[in-house]
Design an enzyme around this catalytic site. Structure first.
Site, mmCIF file in Angstrom:
data_model
loop_
_atom_site.group_PDB
_atom_site.id
_atom_site.type_symbol
_atom_site.label_atom_id
_atom_site.label_comp_id
_atom_site.label_asym_id
_atom_site.label_seq_id
_atom_site.Cartn_x
_atom_site.Cartn_y
_atom_site.Cartn_z
ATOM 1 N N GLU A 17 0.878 -1.166 0.000
ATOM 2 C CA GLU A 17 0.000 0.000 0.000
ATOM 3 C C GLU A 17 0.917 1.218 0.000
ATOM 4 O O GLU A 17 1.685 1.424 0.937
ATOM 5 C CB GLU A 17 -0.881 -0.002 1.254
ATOM 6 C CG GLU A 17 -1.748 -1.235 1.419
ATOM 7 C CD GLU A 17 -2.932 -1.259 0.452
ATOM 8 O OE1 GLU A 17 -3.274 -0.195 -0.101
ATOM 9 O OE2 GLU A 17 -3.492 -2.349 0.245
ATOM 10 N N HIS A 255 16.248 -40.063 -55.398
ATOM 11 C CA HIS A 255 15.241 -40.741 -56.210
ATOM 12 C C HIS A 255 14.219 -41.293 -55.228
ATOM 13 O O HIS A 255 14.546 -42.125 -54.386
ATOM 14 C CB HIS A 255 15.880 -41.865 -57.034
ATOM 15 C CG HIS A 255 16.762 -41.327 -58.127
ATOM 16 N ND1 HIS A 255 17.962 -41.898 -58.487
ATOM 17 C CD2 HIS A 255 16.592 -40.242 -58.920
ATOM 18 C CE1 HIS A 255 18.505 -41.178 -59.472
ATOM 19 N NE2 HIS A 255 17.689 -40.171 -59.755
ATOM 20 N N GLU A 258 13.959 -44.927 -54.183
ATOM 21 C CA GLU A 258 15.143 -45.626 -53.676
ATOM 22 C C GLU A 258 15.235 -45.282 -52.196
ATOM 23 O O GLU A 258 15.755 -44.242 -51.809
ATOM 24 C CB GLU A 258 16.372 -45.194 -54.469
ATOM 25 C CG GLU A 258 16.222 -45.553 -55.955
ATOM 26 C CD GLU A 258 17.279 -44.915 -56.853
ATOM 27 O OE1 GLU A 258 18.252 -44.356 -56.337
ATOM 28 O OE2 GLU A 258 17.094 -44.970 -58.083
ATOM 29 N N HIS A 362 21.751 -44.096 -52.991
ATOM 30 C CA HIS A 362 20.764 -44.548 -53.975
ATOM 31 C C HIS A 362 20.488 -46.042 -53.809
ATOM 32 O O HIS A 362 21.014 -46.682 -52.894
ATOM 33 C CB HIS A 362 21.277 -44.280 -55.392
ATOM 34 C CG HIS A 362 21.243 -42.834 -55.775
ATOM 35 N ND1 HIS A 362 20.382 -42.343 -56.721
ATOM 36 C CD2 HIS A 362 21.952 -41.781 -55.319
ATOM 37 C CE1 HIS A 362 20.577 -41.039 -56.839
ATOM 38 N NE2 HIS A 362 21.521 -40.674 -56.002
ATOM 39 N N GLU A 453 25.291 -46.911 -54.222
ATOM 40 C CA GLU A 453 24.125 -47.751 -54.505
ATOM 41 C C GLU A 453 24.085 -48.816 -53.413
ATOM 42 O O GLU A 453 25.032 -49.579 -53.242
ATOM 43 C CB GLU A 453 24.267 -48.406 -55.880
ATOM 44 C CG GLU A 453 24.444 -47.424 -57.027
ATOM 45 C CD GLU A 453 23.164 -46.709 -57.429
ATOM 46 O OE1 GLU A 453 22.074 -47.170 -57.015
ATOM 47 O OE2 GLU A 453 23.244 -45.696 -58.151
HETATM 48 ZN ZN LIG Z 1 19.157 -43.356 -57.779
#
Ligand SMILES: [Zn+2]
Length: 1071
Positions: A17, A255, A258, A362, A453
């Site tokens: 206050e 891809h 894949e 891939h 691959e």
């Molecule tokens: Zn490929």
């Protein structure tokens, strides 16, 4: 409210206050402030009493939020906040503090000392619960070690906890056989299934959130169907490039059908995360490498591919039906198919990260394929790249670890005769792939990439996935290790030890250069052997070093380069750091830090914008500007440049540490918005920028420094009348584009009176007057309707003289904008072409016209100006302003940094007197003039430049300077000797001789004249006439020769009132 705070939050509140009168007279407020000031501050300080600290996770250091903090004997518990932080207010005394978190071993620290004043720091590190019996541990409080937790192995208490800490924090693997270190087995991935996009996204989020200290998820852009192209980066400091730590990447699922690589990379993420901190190989790899993992480059194709597909094509291409591995620029063939969003995203990603090694995963065969992928003739035969040996080595590193691949008979069921020795092949020797990604990596970046691959089946059944992981997990790790082969190190400036970016590393007999990163660090992958390496950089002497690459590991080679120094003729490229005082060196490193690496980005992160973005019409704009000058009177000053047709003020706000002083030694930047009233985004961005600068002044040291060293002039709205008419959400409307007289102001800037048919518009006049004051180093105009940056000329036909510099400046802006540099203007509705390299264009190529502001600025203000188009929509809805600001903030700041580069200096005479109005000719073309104090500053593209200083009555001075893209212009001093080489003789001598000859000539002339007049008076016959004629003729000769000398000298004097340097040369020729 106070009870609610205490019972439901971590906050202790009381109610005050303050006075008996609830709403006292305003005159009382000062007294109230005096009464309460000390109390308010004293109360504020109480927030620092007691105990405070952090609670972290033991295995990876992740912060633990929501952990209970208990103090024995006080029945009130707190919890940790988002970052694991907590603050427990306590009075001085001794306490026992416990922390309890679900899934973790609880911990109690006994005897915690709390003293008067500052809080005692007490951090906890909690070990996850494994198979060990549940229970807590108790440790004594040691004030010197503020962290409590299972840290040291010598601590007997921690032995059991250490073992349990190898358990994954996610708790899914209960398989951890509380083993001894010798029998250590890494935790194998558990999640073997095919992950569709949403599932993959969840997986990635889960790991980035769960392993925040080593995993960070980001996106490099979007696919054609708007899916994110996610990358998980895993490293000890995942969000930053650490100089000296190589960047590696794996990309899979280019891809879409894949899919083995996609799942293997998710497995790899799981493996690296779970084994970090417990498996030595993983821990070492993650600590020393920054590993970027992109599980899917073609998420759209994946969604339509089908499980069980062995050798199909459904989903191979992206959703626009383009093969992404035929979509990159090629060295032999022109790829005519449109570049796809996935390709562009990857290209930009590669340009902005210093990758060293990469593989592209891939399916459909089982072999590692390395560059080149094609040759000129498109024949199937070996196409050797300069780094053939390195590629064979890294390719074998993979194939050798994959037992099946190594045998070299990939798919005996499908292609019976195929054989790859060691399981590797040169790309073109297998079949030609023009437009492939791996060759683009090698030819355009520092990154070496191979194509792997992974198996004969493109989309195998899910139950096969654990087999693929088994076959490839060693190979995947071994291949990452290959990034730590060859030579690495730093190229640094010998003087100050700072890294030199973009230096080239050449290896003798290998025709492939590597460049250094922003910090000067480099990697050169090489097979074992001895090499002759050369480091070269612009403005430096090259350094050659012999280095031997060991059988294992990497050889560390640092190059220390010296700046190019004076040559014997004294016409040396200026060392930008040669002539400066210590303060200037500090400023140099300040600008360098902002120009390199994450400097600007960190500045943006460290400053906050708190704004409710909205459009401001003229009245509000004026109030906003006045508000800035009220709140920041020391650094702002508001001027009226003039008034519009409807009498609205054209405001110019100056922000500087001394806003009303000329400070001609500092560069001056002009930021202009709203030339077209219907494109007011620039206006709002500039108002926001002004507020941003003011608010951060004195708060952020970098902003403070920039304002102290720069004069910033902001013209937020130069067409306020047009702006009043324009309407929000009108993306293409021309209402408000012109001023009240219907004039497009950007066609009204003519400096040449003959080109002007009518008087300039008042708005144009106001801005032209400012431009003609000169003294500006750089100008940036903001406009809308496209997303790109343009540079002069707007007028057709001729290129601007300093095109390279202007283009460079536009590039800096675009590069610092997250979208602009991608070159996709993205305005389907209007005339915009889609693909603009780097997002930068010569203005005339966009829309040529006469009378543009930037042409005027360049031609008559001697100030480079670029125009930035902030977005396709001219007047986007206000909700987009926050995004637009976020996009442009860094780029606007980059301009404040850029304005300090180029070349600057002082022109003085020999006595040290500054020469005002001397002309500085840049590369024989563009001119700037020295201001008060003899100062000049001109921006130039990085590289070598010639500057000439020309001033009346002085011998022209010529200097060569090296301008860098990341260093501030250092102050060069051009000192004019008095023109002391007239006729090749000292000026004083010539003046004295000339005076003497003049006297002699005058005397001679007088004598001749007296003699002649006497003679002509005496002899009047014909013979003597002839004689007299001869005398006249001789006099004429004498007078002519005297006259010619006179004219030579008078020319010399004329030169002092004529600035044309050609006169000087012409005279020299005559001599
Ligand atoms: Zn490929």
């Amino acid at each position: 409210m106070q009870d609610y705070n205490y019972l439901n939050g971590n906050c202790l509140e009381i109610t005050m206050e303050l006075s008996c009168c609830k709403f006292p007279l305003a005159s009382e407020l000062k007294k109230e402030w005096d009464n309460n000031r000390e109390s308010l501050i004293a109360y504020l300080e109480q927030v620092h009493i007691g105990v405070r600290g952090y609670v972290k996770e033991a295995t990876n250091g992740t912060a633990l939020p929501d952990v209970r903090i208990m103090v024995a004997g006080i029945n009130h518990n707190l919890t940790t906040a988002q970052f694991g932080d907590y603050y427990r207010l306590l009075l001085p005394g001794t306490y026992n503090v416990s922390v309890i978190a679900t899934g973790y071993m609880s911990m109690t620290v006994v005897g915690v000392q709390v003293v008067e004043g500052k809080a005692t720091e007490l951090n906890f590190t909690l070990a996850p619960l494994g198979n060990e019996p549940t229970g807590g541990i108790t440790v004594p409080f040691t004030p010197t070690t503020t962290t409590a937790g299972p840290i040291t192995t010598s601590d007997p208490d921690s032995t059991s906890i250490e073992t349990s800490s190898t358990t994954s924090e996610m708790g899914t693997s209960g398989a951890n056989e509380s083993s001894t270190p010798q029998e250590h087995q890494p935790i194998q991935p558990q999640d073997f299934r095919h992950h569709h996009y949403n599932d993959m996204e969840l997986f990635l989020r889960r790991y980035s959130n769960g392993f925040r200290s080593i995993a960070h998820l980001y996106s490099i852009g979007k696919s054609a169907e708007d899916r994110e192209l996610y990358v998980m980066v895993i490293s000890d400091n995942p969000t930053v490039h650490e100089p000296g730590e190589p960047e590696f990447k794996y990309i899979a699922n280019m891809h879409g059908n894949e899919v083995v690589g996609r799942e293997l990379l998710l497995n790899l993420i799981e493996y690296l995360c779970r084994n970090y901190g417990s498996d030595p190989e993983v821990t070492q790899l993650v600590n020393t490498t920054r590993i970027h993992i992109m599980p899917s480059m073609n998420p759209d194709g994946y969604e339509i591919a089908r499980e069980g597909d062995v050798r199909g094509y459904t989903g191979r291409n992206n959703s626009n039906n383009f093969d992404l591995n035929r979509n990159f620029p090629d060295q032999f063939t022109t790829i005519t198919e449109p570049r796809q969003p996935e390709t562009i995203a990857v290209m930009n990603w590669l340009k902005s990260n210093p990758f060293v090694l990469s593989a592209n995963l891939h399916g459909g065969s089982l072999v590692v394929n390395y560059p080149y992928d094609d040759d000129k003739q498109g024949r199937t035969e070996y196409s050797k790249c300069p780094d053939d040996k390195v590629f064979k080595q890294v390719a074998r590193a993979y194939s050798q670890e994959n037992a099946l691949m190594h045998k070299g008979h990939p798919c005996e069921d499908l292609y019976r005769s195929e054989f790859f020795e060691d399981g590797i092949t040169n790309g073109a020797n297998w079949y030609n792939v023009p437009g492939g990604m791996q060759d683009w990596n090698y030819l355009n970046t520092n990154c070496f990439e191979v194509t792997i691959e992974l198996g004969c089946v493109k989309y195998p059944k899910a139950q096969q996935l654990p087999l693929y992981w088994d076959q490839n997990r060693r190979a995947l790790l071994q291949y990452i290790q290959q990034v730590h082969r060859g030579v690495k190190g730093m190229v640094i400036d010998i003087k100050d030890g700072t890294g030199i970016p973009n230096a080239t590393i050449t290896v003798e007999e290998i025709d492939h250069q590597i460049t250094t990163n922003l910090a000067g660090d480099y990697w050169r992958l090489l097979v074992p052997g001895t090499y002759h390496l050369t480091a070269s950089a612009q403005g430096y002497n090259s350094v050659k070093i012999y280095a031997t690459v060991p059988e294992e590991g990497v050889e560390l080679v640092d190059f220390r380069l010296t700046r190019v120094r004076s040559d014997p003729n004294g016409q040396a490229p200026m060392d930008p750091r040669a002539t400066q005082d210590p303060a200037e060196e500090v400023f140099q490193s300040f600008i360098k830090d902002l120009s390199l690496g994450q400097g600007l980005e960190q500045l943006v992160q460290s400053t906050v914008t708190e704004s409710s973005f909205r459009y401001r019409r003229y009245k509000e704009l004026s109030e906003f500007l006045r508000g800035l000058t009220f709140n920041f009177p020391k650094i702002t000053s508001l001027h009226s440049l003039g008034q519009s047709v409807e009498y609205r003020t054209i405001w110019a706000l100056e922000i500087s540490n001394k806003p009303d002083e000329p400070e001609t030694a500092e560069p001056k930047i002009r930021l202009v918005g709203g030339i077209h009233g219907n494109a007011p985004v620039g206006t709002e961005l500039l108002l926001e920028f002004a507020a941003f600068l003011c608010i951060n002044y004195g708060k952020n040291p970098i902003i403070t420094r920039l304002i102290n060293e720069t004069r910033i002039v902001i013209l937020p709205s130069i067409n306020p009348d047009g702006r009043e008419l324009a309407r929000e959400k009108q993306c293409t409307s021309t209402v408000g584009m012109t001023n009240t007289h219907g004039k497009d102001l950007d066609t009204d800037f003519f400096g040449n009176a003959s080109q002007r048919l009518v008087e300039a518009q008042p708005e144009t006049r106001a801005v032209m007057d400012l431009i003609l004051e000169r003294g500006f180093t750089l100008s940036v105009a903001l406009d809308g309707g496209s997303l790109l940056a343009t540079y002069p000329y707007d007028k057709p036909v001729q290129p601007v003289e300093n095109e390279e510099t202007l283009k460079y400046l536009a590039n800096v802006y675009a590069r610092n904008h997250p979208k602009m540099h991608l070159g996709d203007t993205g305005c389907p509705s209007n005339d915009q072409m889609g693909n603009i390299p780097d997002g930068v264009l010569r203005a005339a190529e966009r829309q040529s016209h006469m009378g543009s502001m930037k042409d005027f600025s360049v031609d008559f203000g001697h100030c480079p100006e670029i125009t930035v188009y902030t977005g396709c929509c001219l007047f986007p809805p206000a909700v987009q302003l926050a995004t637009l600001w976020a996009e442009n903030r860094k780029a606007l700041l980059s301009m404040l940094v850029e304005v300090h580069k180029g070349v600057r200096g002082v022109v003085k005479d020999k006595s040290g007197k500054p020469i005002v109005g001397a002309m500085i000719v840049l590369n024989g073309g563009v001119r700037v003039f020295t201001a008060e104090g003899g100062y000049f500053h001109a921006l130039l593209a990085p590289g070598n430049h010639n500057i000439e200083a020309v001033a009346d009555g002085y011998q022209q001075q010529r200097q060569e300077v090296v301008v860098s893209s990341y260093e501030a212009a250092s102050s060069i001093i051009i000192e004019f000797d008095m023109d002391n080489r007239i006729f090749g003789l000292p000026r004083e001598f010539v003046v004295a001789t000339a005076a003497a000859s003049m006297t002699a000539l005058v005397v001679t002339a007088c004598i001749i004249w007296c003699v002649c007049s006497a003679k002509s008076n005496q002899q009047k016959d014909g013979f003597h006439r002839l004689r007299q004629h001869r005398d006249d003729y001789e006099d004429e000769i004498r007078l002519t020769s005297m006259g010619s000398k006179k004219s030579l000298l008078s020319n010399e004097f004329q030169d002092e009132s004529e600035s044309d340097e050609d006169t000087l040369y012409a005279n020299a020729d005559k001599l």
